[in-house]
Structure formats: C-alpha cells, structure tokens
Design an enzyme around this catalytic site. Structure first.
Site, PDB file in Angstrom:
ATOM      1  N   ASN A   1       0.655  -1.349  -0.140  1.00  0.00           N
ATOM      2  CA  ASN A   1      -0.019   0.054   0.139  1.00  0.00           C
ATOM      3  C   ASN A   1       0.779   1.324   0.037  1.00  0.00           C
ATOM      4  O   ASN A   1       0.656   2.171  -0.644  1.00  0.00           O
ATOM      5  CB  ASN A   1      -0.821   0.136   1.172  1.00  0.00           C
ATOM      6  CG  ASN A   1      -2.149  -0.893   1.002  1.00  0.00           C
ATOM      7  OD1 ASN A   1      -2.665  -0.892  -0.073  1.00  0.00           O
ATOM      8  ND2 ASN A   1      -2.888  -1.156   2.079  1.00  0.00           N
TER       9      ASN A   1
ATOM     10  N   GLU B   1      -6.007  -7.440   5.574  1.00  0.00           N
ATOM     11  CA  GLU B   1      -5.420  -8.440   4.608  1.00  0.00           C
ATOM     12  C   GLU B   1      -5.490  -9.769   4.991  1.00  0.00           C
ATOM     13  O   GLU B   1      -4.951 -10.703   4.786  1.00  0.00           O
ATOM     14  CB  GLU B   1      -4.053  -8.014   4.501  1.00  0.00           C
ATOM     15  CG  GLU B   1      -3.127  -8.058   5.639  1.00  0.00           C
ATOM     16  CD  GLU B   1      -3.089  -6.626   6.496  1.00  0.00           C
ATOM     17  OE1 GLU B   1      -2.087  -6.187   7.377  1.00  0.00           O
ATOM     18  OE2 GLU B   1      -4.060  -5.893   6.297  1.00  0.00           O
TER      19      GLU B   1
END
Length: 479
Positions: free
Chosen positions: A359, A394
């Site tokens: 990210n 996640e």
C-alpha cells in the site's frame, strides 16, 4: 450449625467467583497479547533498533511470564526510538510522502498545534488515524446499505476525503457529516419497510373485502334456499288440503295445477337468483385470483430482494468473498455440527505478508488488486466443503470440515506456494506476494472464540518465525 453452613456457602461462592475472574483474566490477557503482537508486527520496518526491541517483546510474550523490571527498561528504550521517529517525522526533517494514510498531517495553527512540538504532532497523527478508520467504516456502511443517489455521491466524496486528506479542518467537518449519513441510511431502510407494510395492508384489506362478500353471498344463498323450501312446503300443504276438501274433480285439477305452477315459479325465481349469485361469485373469484397472483408475485419479488440484500450484507464487496458476519454464521454452524458428530474440524487464519508495504509503495489500488487476486486463487483452489471469508484488512479465515490440522497444512502449503508464484507487477516492477497462516483443531473444552484465538496466535508465530509459512498451534485446549 446454620452459621457454619452459611460460611461454607459464602466460601464456595467466592471460589466460583474467583474461577470466573481467572477465566476472564485469561481471555483479557490473550486479547491484549494478540493486540500487542499485531501492533509490534505492523510497526516493523522503521529502524533496525526498533525492530530488535519489538522482536524482544514478542519473544517475551511467548514465555507466558514477564519480567516487569526488564519490561520497564524495554518500554523506555522503545519510547526513545519512537521519539526519534517523531523528530524525523517533523515537517522540517521530512519530505511529504505519497501515502497520506500513514503520514502525519501538516500542523494546524487553528487547532493550537505548534510545529516541532512532539505532543501536538502525536495528537495530530492520532486524529488522522481516527479519520482513516472512520473512512474505512464508512466504506463498509456503503457496501452494506443503499442510499439515495445524492446521498451516495456525498458519502463517497466524504469517504475519499477521510481516507486521503491531511487538512484537519476538512476532516473535522467531514466527521460531523458521518452521523447524518448513518441516519439517512437508517431512515431510508425504515421508509422502504413502511411502504412495504402499507402495500401489504392494502392487499389484505382487498382480500378481506372479497371474503366478506363471499360470506355475504353464502348467507344469501342459504336464505334463498330456506325460503324456497318453505314456499314449496306451503304449496304442497295447500294442495293436500284441497285434495282432502275438494268434491269436484275439475275444481281439484285446477287447484293442483295452480299449486304446481306456483312451485314452478318459485323454482324459476330461485334458479334466476342462483344464476346471478354464481355470476357475481365467479367475477369476485376472478378478481380475487388476480389479487392473489399479484400478491404472490410481489411476495416473490420481496423475497428475492431480501435474499439479494442478505447476500450483499454477507459478502465483502472488494473480494466477493463471504465477510466477517458470514464467517461467524458458518463457524457457529460447523462448531455445532462438530459438537454433535465429533468429526475433525480445523480453523485457519491467514494474513498477507508485508501488505502495508505494498500500500505504501504502490498505493491502495495495488493493495486492493492483491486482495482480489489472492481471494480468487484461494476460493478457486479450496474444496467445495471448505469455507473462506475475508475477516478484515489483509486477513482471511478458513474452515476445513472433517480435516485434521496436518491435512489442512498440506493444502495450505500448496496454496501458499501457488500464491508466491503468481506474477504480480506494479509500476513495472515484479512484486512477490506471500502469506502466513495459523491452524488449530477444535478440541474438547473449546469454544468458537478459544479455537480462533489459538489459530490466530499460531499465525503470529508463523509471522515471527520469518513469514511465508503455515504454523499449526501446539497449544492445548484451555491454555
């Protein structure tokens, strides 16, 4: 004697309360340990010295006992490292990073912040984290409910602001509007349900009218039949009386003919009335059938909408996997089935390694793409009887019915190797994506929460042992 009995009861009650408090303490300790391990792993990658200190924290946690004095010194060392990071993160010592979700915001003079002040910087960073979290929760809300088009556009813009803006004044204004959007979503759902109830009431009233008409027609039919029966009896009685009293054959014939004619006319009137009633009832029956057909169609439509809404509420929008609520429902089902049949049941917790780096380095769209591809590969390569859901971020959770941890590990290792070989590319660079997982078997004395916690701790042992591996929990039930 009574006093002794009272003392014993109080003693036993205190023992029971002490056991309950001890169990609660164990649950709270496990939760705190889990949060501490997660936080330490998420904080890695800042400086080598801080990574060493965090690794020491996790090592001490695995011992199940803590040296308080040593931990105080360890805490002081960590505090010093964090203070150094804050100094490096100050505006005069850093460049503005591209990923605003993990960077402190510029200091606002209106809020009373002074550039270079560590406490104000920490406060500002905390505000940003809260705004980011609310932005994520707002996204989950938008995935679960339907808003008016204008409110939907407004909510999406607000979510984007909460996730990306560093202007505290803008974020503060956005936070004030979150409650309004939640109220709008609840009000819309309530209004739609009220409309449905109103339509249902209208259709029930129509059916009630038809049933009333049917009942009235049936009563009318019975009254007409009774009237016909009385009229025929009366005419027959008169005919019998004329037969007994008559002495003239011609007069008798005329009298009998007249009575028979009266009976025939009564029968004719009854048939005409019955025909009219049957015609009216047939028309009413046709209308009622149309209304019932319309109600059935509307009911099927509503059931279909309810099923779609339930499916939507139980599905993660990004990965199209079942979400956390669906996981809890399936876990309860499989756990209850295990309690009845005692067949092997293994729970897995899976987490993508170094997801935060993806990210930060390539942006949230790249992270979303990783989640989608990993979710697709996992769901396609599991058995139909297995179950996988996105737990959050996640992290994914899995159920392996009628499967031992060793057999589940073989399947998970194959999945891990397959995901590790997927050709991920971002910004023209190849990126290797791996995951770590923990497995735990349901055992006697387990609850849904305890077996999940053991699998979760096994996951973070796998993380701590170098990642990209599957770890089976070695803990005994109740530890």
């Amino acid at each position: 004697m009574a006093s002794d009995q009272s003392w014993k009861e109080k003693y036993l009650r205190e023992l029971e309360l002490a056991d309950i408090r001890e169990q609660q303490w164990k649950v709270e300790r496990n939760t705190l340990e889990r949060m501490l391990v997660r936080t330490s792993l998420a904080s890695e990658g800042q400086t080598p010295e801080l990574d060493r200190l965090l690794a020491q924290v996790r090592k001490d946690l695995r011992k199940k006992s803590v040296d308080v004095d040593a931990w105080r010194e360890l805490q002081e060392q960590i505090d010093r490292q964090v203070a150094l990071l804050d100094e490096l993160a100050a505006p005069e010592n850093r460049e503005r990073p591209e990923a605003p979700a993990v960077s402190p915001a510029p200091v606002s003079a209106e809020a009373g912040n002074v550039p270079g002040d560590d406490q104000d910087l920490a406060d500002n960073t905390q505000r940003l984290r809260i705004a980011r979290r609310i932005g994520q929760l707002l996204g989950q809300l938008l995935n679960s409910v339907t808003l008016e088009p204008a409110a939907e556009v407004r909510a999406r813009a607000l979510q984007q602001s909460l996730l990306s803006s560093n202007d505290w004044n803008e974020l503060r204004e956005g936070l004030n509007h979150v409650a309004e959007l939640v109220i709008a979503a609840v009000t819309r759902s309530q209004r739609e349900f009220e409309v449905f109830l109103k339509r249902l009431d209208e259709r029930l009233e129509v059916l009630q009218e038809h049933f009333t008409e049917q009942s009235s027609a049936q009563t009318s039919r019975l009254s007409a039949s009774e009237a016909l029966d009385r009229e025929i009896r009366q005419e027959l009685e008169r005919a019998g009386s004329d037969l007994r009293d008559s002495e003239d054959l011609q007069q008798l014939k005329a009298s009998v003919s007249q009575h028979l004619s009266s009976i025939g006319q009564a029968m004719g009137r009854f048939r005409e009335q019955e025909t009219e009633r049957e015609k009216a009832l047939s028309e009413q029956l046709g209308v009622m059938q149309e209304k019932i057909a319309a109600m059935e169609a509307h009911s099927e439509q509503m059931q279909s909408e309810v099923r779609r809404e339930r499916q939507r509420a139980m599905t993660d929008l990004l990965t199209q996997l079942p979400n956390r609520e669906a996981w809890q429902e399936r876990l309860s089902f499989e756990f209850n089935r295990w309690q009845r049949y005692q067949q092997a049941l293994t729970i897995g917790v899976l987490d993508i390694d170094f997801f935060k780096r993806i990210n930060d380095s390539y942006g949230h769209k790249a992270g979303d793409r990783v989640l989608q591809l990993v979710a697709r590969e996992l769901s396609e390569r599991l058995r139909a009887t297995d179950f996988i859901a996105r737990f959050g971020g996640e992290e994914f959770v899995l159920l392996f019915p009628e499967t031992t941890p060793d057999a589940a590990k073989v399947a998970m290792d194959k999945l891990r190797q397959h995901v590790g070989n997927l050709p991920f590319h971002f910004s023209g660079e190849p990126v290797r994506v791996t995951f770590s997982a923990g497995l735990a078997a349901v055992g006697q004395g387990d609850s849904e929460e305890t077996v999940f916690d053991r699998a979760d701790r096994a996951l973070y042992l796998a993380k701590d042992d170098g990642r990209n591996r599957v770890q089976i929990s070695a803990e005994q039930v109740g530890q």
